[in-house]
Design an enzyme around this catalytic site. Structure first.
Site, mmCIF file in Angstrom:
data_model
loop_
_atom_site.group_PDB
_atom_site.id
_atom_site.type_symbol
_atom_site.label_atom_id
_atom_site.label_comp_id
_atom_site.label_asym_id
_atom_site.label_seq_id
_atom_site.Cartn_x
_atom_site.Cartn_y
_atom_site.Cartn_z
ATOM 1 N N ILE A 26 47.932 50.451 35.537
ATOM 2 C CA ILE A 26 46.902 51.537 35.850
ATOM 3 C C ILE A 26 47.928 52.901 35.559
ATOM 4 O O ILE A 26 47.403 54.063 35.081
ATOM 5 C CB ILE A 26 46.404 51.400 37.434
ATOM 6 C CG1 ILE A 26 45.477 50.305 37.371
ATOM 7 C CG2 ILE A 26 45.431 53.046 37.606
ATOM 8 C CD1 ILE A 26 44.862 49.987 38.879
ATOM 9 N N GLU B 261 40.609 51.777 56.573
ATOM 10 C CA GLU B 261 39.316 51.597 55.850
ATOM 11 C C GLU B 261 38.244 50.791 56.768
ATOM 12 O O GLU B 261 38.769 49.631 57.072
ATOM 13 C CB GLU B 261 39.476 51.425 54.312
ATOM 14 C CG GLU B 261 40.389 52.378 53.548
ATOM 15 C CD GLU B 261 40.508 51.819 52.310
ATOM 16 O OE1 GLU B 261 39.842 50.961 51.836
ATOM 17 O OE2 GLU B 261 41.285 52.576 51.687
ATOM 18 N N HIS C 137 37.234 54.928 48.877
ATOM 19 C CA HIS C 137 37.709 54.170 47.978
ATOM 20 C C HIS C 137 36.678 53.613 46.792
ATOM 21 O O HIS C 137 36.054 52.725 46.838
ATOM 22 C CB HIS C 137 38.030 52.886 48.945
ATOM 23 C CG HIS C 137 38.981 51.832 48.267
ATOM 24 N ND1 HIS C 137 39.830 51.044 49.092
ATOM 25 C CD2 HIS C 137 39.339 51.613 47.015
ATOM 26 C CE1 HIS C 137 40.655 50.275 48.140
ATOM 27 N NE2 HIS C 137 40.287 50.672 46.932
ATOM 28 N N ARG D 33 46.897 52.161 47.865
ATOM 29 C CA ARG D 33 46.518 51.612 48.975
ATOM 30 C C ARG D 33 46.868 52.836 50.149
ATOM 31 O O ARG D 33 47.905 53.271 50.052
ATOM 32 C CB ARG D 33 47.039 50.258 49.207
ATOM 33 C CG ARG D 33 46.442 49.366 48.562
ATOM 34 C CD ARG D 33 45.021 48.646 48.862
ATOM 35 N NE ARG D 33 44.814 47.682 48.427
ATOM 36 C CZ ARG D 33 44.034 47.670 47.099
ATOM 37 N NH1 ARG D 33 43.637 49.002 46.781
ATOM 38 N NH2 ARG D 33 43.703 46.314 46.673
HETATM 39 P P1 NDP Z 1 50.639 46.633 38.351
HETATM 40 O O1 NDP Z 1 51.468 45.446 38.937
HETATM 41 O O2 NDP Z 1 50.470 46.574 36.932
HETATM 42 O O3 NDP Z 1 51.612 47.950 38.597
HETATM 43 C C1 NDP Z 1 52.233 48.087 39.717
HETATM 44 C C2 NDP Z 1 53.399 49.338 39.456
HETATM 45 O O4 NDP Z 1 53.956 49.657 40.806
HETATM 46 C C3 NDP Z 1 54.656 48.860 38.546
HETATM 47 O O5 NDP Z 1 54.833 49.676 37.901
HETATM 48 C C4 NDP Z 1 55.577 48.425 39.860
HETATM 49 O O6 NDP Z 1 56.901 48.599 39.167
HETATM 50 C C5 NDP Z 1 55.493 49.474 40.899
HETATM 51 N N1 NDP Z 1 55.793 49.213 41.934
HETATM 52 C C6 NDP Z 1 55.620 48.246 42.725
HETATM 53 N N2 NDP Z 1 56.432 47.878 43.988
HETATM 54 C C7 NDP Z 1 56.955 48.964 44.030
HETATM 55 C C8 NDP Z 1 57.890 49.666 44.958
HETATM 56 N N3 NDP Z 1 58.304 49.012 46.118
HETATM 57 N N4 NDP Z 1 58.296 50.909 44.739
HETATM 58 C C9 NDP Z 1 57.835 51.453 43.541
HETATM 59 N N5 NDP Z 1 57.263 50.997 42.681
HETATM 60 C C10 NDP Z 1 56.830 49.844 42.991
HETATM 61 O O7 NDP Z 1 49.468 47.003 39.137
HETATM 62 P P2 NDP Z 1 48.082 47.844 38.510
HETATM 63 O O8 NDP Z 1 48.734 48.966 38.071
HETATM 64 O O9 NDP Z 1 47.287 46.911 38.086
HETATM 65 O O10 NDP Z 1 47.542 48.272 40.027
HETATM 66 C C11 NDP Z 1 48.371 48.906 41.142
HETATM 67 C C12 NDP Z 1 47.557 48.986 42.229
HETATM 68 O O11 NDP Z 1 46.463 49.986 42.232
HETATM 69 C C13 NDP Z 1 46.838 47.759 43.019
HETATM 70 O O12 NDP Z 1 47.613 46.766 43.268
HETATM 71 C C14 NDP Z 1 45.741 48.335 43.918
HETATM 72 O O13 NDP Z 1 46.398 48.416 45.000
HETATM 73 C C15 NDP Z 1 45.763 49.836 43.243
HETATM 74 N N6 NDP Z 1 44.386 49.893 42.924
HETATM 75 C C16 NDP Z 1 43.503 50.821 43.680
HETATM 76 C C17 NDP Z 1 41.958 50.804 43.135
HETATM 77 C C18 NDP Z 1 41.226 52.004 43.841
HETATM 78 O O14 NDP Z 1 40.089 51.607 43.899
HETATM 79 N N7 NDP Z 1 41.473 53.258 44.505
HETATM 80 C C19 NDP Z 1 41.335 50.055 42.034
HETATM 81 C C20 NDP Z 1 42.414 49.351 41.649
HETATM 82 C C21 NDP Z 1 43.690 49.234 41.742
HETATM 83 P P3 NDP Z 1 58.134 47.765 39.845
HETATM 84 O O15 NDP Z 1 57.920 46.363 40.023
HETATM 85 O O16 NDP Z 1 59.187 48.106 38.643
HETATM 86 O O17 NDP Z 1 58.582 48.577 40.961
#
Ligand code: NDP
Length: 316
Positions: A154, A259, A277, A230
């Site tokens: 995303i 929420e 949301h 989140r």
């Molecule tokens: P991805 O797994 O593709 O991407 C997650 C990203 O977050 C990666 O680049 C990862 O990089 C980074 N990340 C994870 N942990 C950490 C950390 N501790 N510090 C810094 N960066 C971090 O997930 P998506 O993009 O598909 O989705 C992301 C999130 O969006 C979902 O998990 C969900 O919570 C949220 N979401 C919200 C919605 C809404 O309605 N508002 C709808 C859909 C999703 P790296 O591992 O290198 O750190």
């Protein structure tokens, strides 16, 4: 037919497709779950749920023969995947099909914030334009430095869709990605350099309150925080303090710590845009998420595999 426990809602199309292959038990129609589970819990081999409700530990524990959990949503922090993997339960989610919509929601919050949409719409609708004259000037979203916390599926879609505003994009993640944006290893440093900080990481313990008072102070009095990830990723109390004191300029929030509760302090603020949301909540995107949720269940029935397993289950 195998038995499936449905947690939360499902569209008619999902119910029809699941109902053709499973006997569905709706949690919402079970009065006393513990009593029900004593009689029927051992029949259930599949669960369909969503990213908000997940599967509570006492529910997972009451289903001894559970084999598969299909989550309607990409974020699965409400499901204890360690416990699932330890029991050999496979978990799927709905990645990619919602990237575009969540990116659209992010742009909506960004534009609403810069262009003072809430105020201007009220100014037009209330007759204030006629009675009091022109609305105050807003700010342009163009040519801003935008820091993205999370550069996954995303995050990358958000960065691409932001290009119309000719931004400079920075990003922070734990590991550097192969993307044409500048990586910033320190989140506070990125916030300091950014006009806008967009949060789009998963929830869960590793990201809990990543955006804390220090990061918010670094973003500064002109800075805008957008959270579409989140609620747990941002220290909500610290955000309220910072907005109140003018240490952060404005916020656009789709997600919250508890929420569907939104703190009254946030509701009362003029410089905050609030959404309930709805990041992925369009008819089109929810249909695609629903289809993938059911596809995973049907695939599991056919050959024990999943179309889109969560990473923790990829090798199972
Ligand atoms: P991805 O797994 O593709 O991407 C997650 C990203 O977050 C990666 O680049 C990862 O990089 C980074 N990340 C994870 N942990 C950490 C950390 N501790 N510090 C810094 N960066 C971090 O997930 P998506 O993009 O598909 O989705 C992301 C999130 O969006 C979902 O998990 C969900 O919570 C949220 N979401 C919200 C919605 C809404 O309605 N508002 C709808 C859909 C999703 P790296 O591992 O290198 O750190």
């Amino acid at each position: 037919m195998p038995d499936l426990l449905l947690i939360g809602g499902a569209t008619e199309v999902m119910l029809d497709r699941m109902g053709a292959k499973f006997t569905i038990h709706k949690l919402s129609e079970i009065d006393d779950f513990d009593a029900w589970a004593k009689n029927q819990g051992d029949k259930v081999t599949a669960v369909a749920t969503n990213g908000h409700d997940g599967v509570k530990p006492h529910i997972m524990a009451a289903l001894p023969n559970l084999k598969v959990i299909s989550c309607y949503g990409v974020g699965y922090d409400a499901i204890d995947t360690d416990a699932a993997v330890a029991r050999g339960i496979k978990v799927s989610h709905t990645p990619d099909v919602l990237n575009a919509e969540v990116a659209n929601t992010t742009l909506l919050l960004l534009l609403a914030g810069f262009r003072n949409f809430r105020h201007d719409e009220a100014h037009a609708r209330s007759g204030a334009w006629e009675a009091q004259g022109n609305a105050p000037l807003s700010r342009s979203p163009d040519n801003r430095t935008i820091g993205i916390l999370g550069m996954g599926r995303i995050g990358q879609e958000i960065a691409e869709r932001l290009q119309v505003f000719k931004p400079t994009i920075l990003y922070h993640t734990r590991s550097k990605k192969d993307v044409p944006y500048r990586y910033v290893a320190d989140l506070t440093e990125m916030a300091k350099a950014s006009d806008v900080l967009i949060c789009i990481t998963p929830g869960g313990p590793s990201t809990e309150k990543l955006v804390n008072a220090e990061v918010l102070d670094a973003l500064g009095p002109e800075g805008m925080l957008i959270n579409v990830s989140r609620g747990s990723v941002v220290d909500e109390a610290a955000l309220i303090d910072a907005l109140r004191a003018g240490r952060v300029g404005s916020a656009g929030l789709d997600v919250f710590e508890k929420e569907p509760h939104i703190p009254d302090a946030l509701k009362a603020m003029d410089n905050v845009v609030l959404l309930p949301h709805v990041g992925s909540a369009t008819v089109e995107t929810r249909a695609a998420m629903g289809a993938l949720t059911v596809d995973n269940l049907l695939q599991f029935l056919a050959d024990g595999m999943l179309k889109t397993p969560v990473p923790e289950c990829a090798d199972m």
